[in-house]
Motif scaffolding. Structure first.
Motif, PDB file in Angstrom:
ATOM      1  N   UNK A  36     -33.545-108.059 -25.273  1.00 36.47           N
ATOM      2  CA  UNK A  36     -34.455-107.519 -24.257  1.00 36.47           C
ATOM      3  C   UNK A  36     -34.516-105.995 -24.330  1.00 36.47           C
ATOM      4  N   UNK A  37     -33.337-105.356 -24.466  1.00 36.59           N
ATOM      5  CA  UNK A  37     -33.281-103.895 -24.515  1.00 36.59           C
ATOM      6  C   UNK A  37     -34.001-103.339 -25.740  1.00 36.59           C
ATOM      7  N   UNK A  38     -33.999-104.103 -26.824  1.00 34.39           N
ATOM      8  CA  UNK A  38     -34.693-103.652 -28.032  1.00 34.39           C
ATOM      9  C   UNK A  38     -36.173-104.042 -28.030  1.00 34.39           C
ATOM     10  N   UNK A  39     -36.591-104.735 -26.956  1.00 35.30           N
ATOM     11  CA  UNK A  39     -37.986-105.164 -26.808  1.00 35.30           C
ATOM     12  C   UNK A  39     -38.428-106.096 -27.935  1.00 35.30           C
ATOM     13  N   UNK A  40     -37.463-106.855 -28.468  1.00 41.00           N
ATOM     14  CA  UNK A  40     -37.793-107.816 -29.518  1.00 41.00           C
ATOM     15  C   UNK A  40     -38.595-108.987 -28.957  1.00 41.00           C
ATOM     16  N   UNK A  45     -24.498-115.924 -24.785  1.00 39.49           N
ATOM     17  CA  UNK A  45     -25.928-116.090 -24.545  1.00 39.49           C
ATOM     18  C   UNK A  45     -26.508-114.975 -23.696  1.00 39.49           C
ATOM     19  N   UNK A  46     -25.788-114.605 -22.643  1.00 43.25           N
ATOM     20  CA  UNK A  46     -26.253-113.519 -21.767  1.00 43.25           C
ATOM     21  C   UNK A  46     -26.332-112.203 -22.539  1.00 43.25           C
ATOM     22  N   UNK A  47     -25.264-111.899 -23.290  1.00 48.58           N
ATOM     23  CA  UNK A  47     -25.224-110.643 -24.044  1.00 48.58           C
ATOM     24  C   UNK A  47     -26.309-110.600 -25.111  1.00 48.58           C
ATOM     25  N   UNK A  48     -26.534-111.715 -25.789  1.00 47.88           N
ATOM     26  CA  UNK A  48     -27.563-111.754 -26.829  1.00 47.88           C
ATOM     27  C   UNK A  48     -28.955-111.561 -26.242  1.00 47.88           C
ATOM     28  N   UNK A  49     -29.226-112.198 -25.117  1.00 48.82           N
ATOM     29  CA  UNK A  49     -30.537-112.051 -24.475  1.00 48.82           C
ATOM     30  C   UNK A  49     -30.745-110.619 -23.968  1.00 48.82           C
ATOM     31  N   UNK A  50     -29.697-110.035 -23.400  1.00 50.81           N
ATOM     32  CA  UNK A  50     -29.808-108.652 -22.916  1.00 50.81           C
ATOM     33  C   UNK A  50     -30.066-107.696 -24.080  1.00 50.81           C
TER      34      UNK A  50
END
Length: 220
Positions: free
Chosen positions: A164-168, A156-161
């Motif tokens: 976030x980094x892709x500004x989706x 979950x943490x990795x998916x959210x990060x």
């Protein structure tokens, strides 16, 4: 899990796909196929099929955000990390095909839903084996229950990060609304993994490659 390829740059999709294929080749080479007996092969394939069916029971909230049982911890404990990686890669491709997902993002999805949970589960298993004496309750509660929850939380943490980094999506949406749900999903992941592995080590210990009943249940 379906990560839309449009969220990510082409170089990242290509790099993740190539690294995933190389990792699968490495896992296939590292696995000691000649030592596997029919019971170990059967348990591996049965767990893989059950996992694929379980993945169909998911809630697709938004593009790139879905909630379902991962099952990677159970597969790692039953079949070992190398066959678990191979199964996760194959099952992910089959799941994308069944659900009409974006196959271009297969590599990224594999790193999130396959590599990260398998690595965390195997690392915790080795840690427990090195730091604690062989004990059935340590195996059940640390390597099954705790490892299942941790694998979901890391995913979950990795998916959210990544999103976030892709500004989706906005950081407020990801870390204030979605991440807490992944935290809650850790508990059913832990319960289902722990319950099923407990039943297996009691009734079919030969199906679980990470469990040696003569070691964990020896008289002291």
């Amino acid at each position: 899990m379906n990560l839309p390829a449009s969220f990510f740059p082409h170089w990242l999709l290509i790099l993740s796909a190539l690294s995933s294929v190389m990792l699968c080749g490495w896992a296939a080479k590292k696995e000691t196929w000649h030592t596997l007996n029919q019971t170990q092969i059967t348990s591996w394939l049965c767990c893989s099929v059950i996992l694929l069916v379980t993945w169909q029971l998911k809630a697709q909230i938004y593009a790139g955000i879905a909630f379902h049982i991962l099952g990677a911890t159970a597969l790692t404990l039953i079949a070992g990390p190398y066959r678990a990686l191979l199964s996760m890669a194959a099952l992910l491709g089959m799941d994308l095909g069944l659900t009409g997902g974006d196959i271009a993002s297969w590599g990224l999805s594999f790193w999130l839903i396959g590599v990260l949970p398998v690595l965390s589960t195997q690392s915790l298993l080795l840690f427990a084996q090195n730091r604690f004496s062989p004990n059935l309750f340590v195996y059940i509660f640390v390597n099954c229950f705790a490892a299942g929850a941790i694998s979901m939380w890391l995913f979950g943490i990795a998916n959210c990060i990544l999103l976030y980094l892709t500004k989706a999506y906005s950081p407020q949406f990801l870390f204030e609304e979605m991440l807490p749900i992944y935290f809650l999903m850790g508990w059913p992941e832990a319960f289902i993994t722990g319950l099923n592995l407990t039943l297996l080590v009691i009734w079919r210990p030969e199906w679980v490659i990470s469990f040696n009943d003569r070691l964990y249940l020896q008289k002291r």
